[in-house]
Design an enzyme around this catalytic site. Sequence first.
Site, PDB file in Angstrom:
ATOM      1  N   CYS A 188     -13.169  28.672   8.466  1.00 10.02           N
ATOM      2  CA  CYS A 188     -13.089  29.018   9.889  1.00 10.02           C
ATOM      3  C   CYS A 188     -13.139  30.521  10.148  1.00 10.02           C
ATOM      4  CB  CYS A 188     -11.829  28.417  10.504  1.00 10.02           C
ATOM      5  SG  CYS A 188     -11.730  26.617  10.380  1.00 10.02           S
ATOM      6  N   HIS A 232     -10.249  32.518  16.925  1.00 11.40           N
ATOM      7  CA  HIS A 232     -10.719  31.235  16.415  1.00 11.40           C
ATOM      8  C   HIS A 232     -10.171  30.116  17.286  1.00 11.40           C
ATOM      9  CE1 HIS A 232     -11.676  27.896  13.949  1.00 11.40           C
ATOM     10  NE2 HIS A 232     -10.466  27.738  13.438  1.00 11.40           N
ATOM     11  N   ASN A 286     -12.228  22.301  17.199  1.00  9.92           N
ATOM     12  CA  ASN A 286     -12.354  23.329  16.172  1.00  9.92           C
ATOM     13  C   ASN A 286     -13.705  23.165  15.487  1.00  9.92           C
ATOM     14  OD1 ASN A 286     -12.213  24.987  13.945  1.00  9.92           O
ATOM     15  ND2 ASN A 286     -10.177  24.325  13.297  1.00  9.92           N
TER      16      ASN A 286
END
EC number: 2.3.1.180
Length: 319
Positions: free
Chosen positions: A113, A246, A276
């Site tokens: 990520c 993020h 996500n």
Amino acid sequence: MKYSKIIGTGSYLPDRVVTNQELQTRIETTDEWIVSRTGIEARHVAADDELTSDLALQAGRRAMESAGVTADDIDLIVVATTTPDMVFPSTACLLQAKLGVKKGAAFDVQAVCTGFIYALATADKFIASGAHKCALVVGAEVFSRLLDWNDRRTCVLFGDGAGAVVIKASDEPGIYSSHLHSDGSHGHILRVAGGIAEGKVRGNPFLEMDGAAVFKLAVRVLDECAREALTHNNVEASQLDWYIPHQANLRIINSIANKLGLPPERVVTTVARHGNTSAASVPLALDTAVRDGRIKDGQLVMLQGVGGGMTWGSVLLRW
């Protein structure tokens, strides 16, 4: 000294949308449970015939169009992904061929990520060194293919997508600094432990996550890394026009913003509709805010990521 500057952004989301309401008909969960703990309402899932390079292609083309550049201008492609099309060639090389780019280097970066932050920092250094002049940096994932859709702790969290930027050499600072970190001793709290050997999958091919441990670490390191970037550039958090973290969990985002004293109206969030999307989440959010007019010339922007490894990082830039 040369600098690099973002001159265009683009993104792409697969057509299929999976809502919380759909998930609650398939697994033991509820829309209220998911939203209250993550802020996620829906996520996009790639079609069976869509590969990571296909998502990257759409986002890359849009970024290049936004930047006003062609395949002849690009001399560096860096793709951040945890879900490559194949073991090799790299997704970046596959994307290079699809775009018709004929020169320069192309390679993948794997930091889960945090991948886009790592990729952007890497491309920035290549541009600043004078080795390359115009780079396409992409974060692209089909993370849905790493999920056990019967595991309600993880399958509700992730989605697929791609985001991209074009960066070019500049005499004036665009990207001020990048700050990258990792701590492999935390690798067990977020991982896909499977691998390919002798034609077989060995180990668990699905995502494993200790949610509480990831949450605790993410809040701590993102706060520290944000302050590191601010201190390095002699900037106060109050001077940030936009904070783009993020997009994993709304509670993590709000916790960091509160620690930094940033009001909600200066924080870009897309996690509700995208979930996500791993390495794609930051460039997706950036492109969203650029295209809807929130981000304007001259504004100060901080990008942040945290992911498996564990890895984390920040980029401070002037738009």
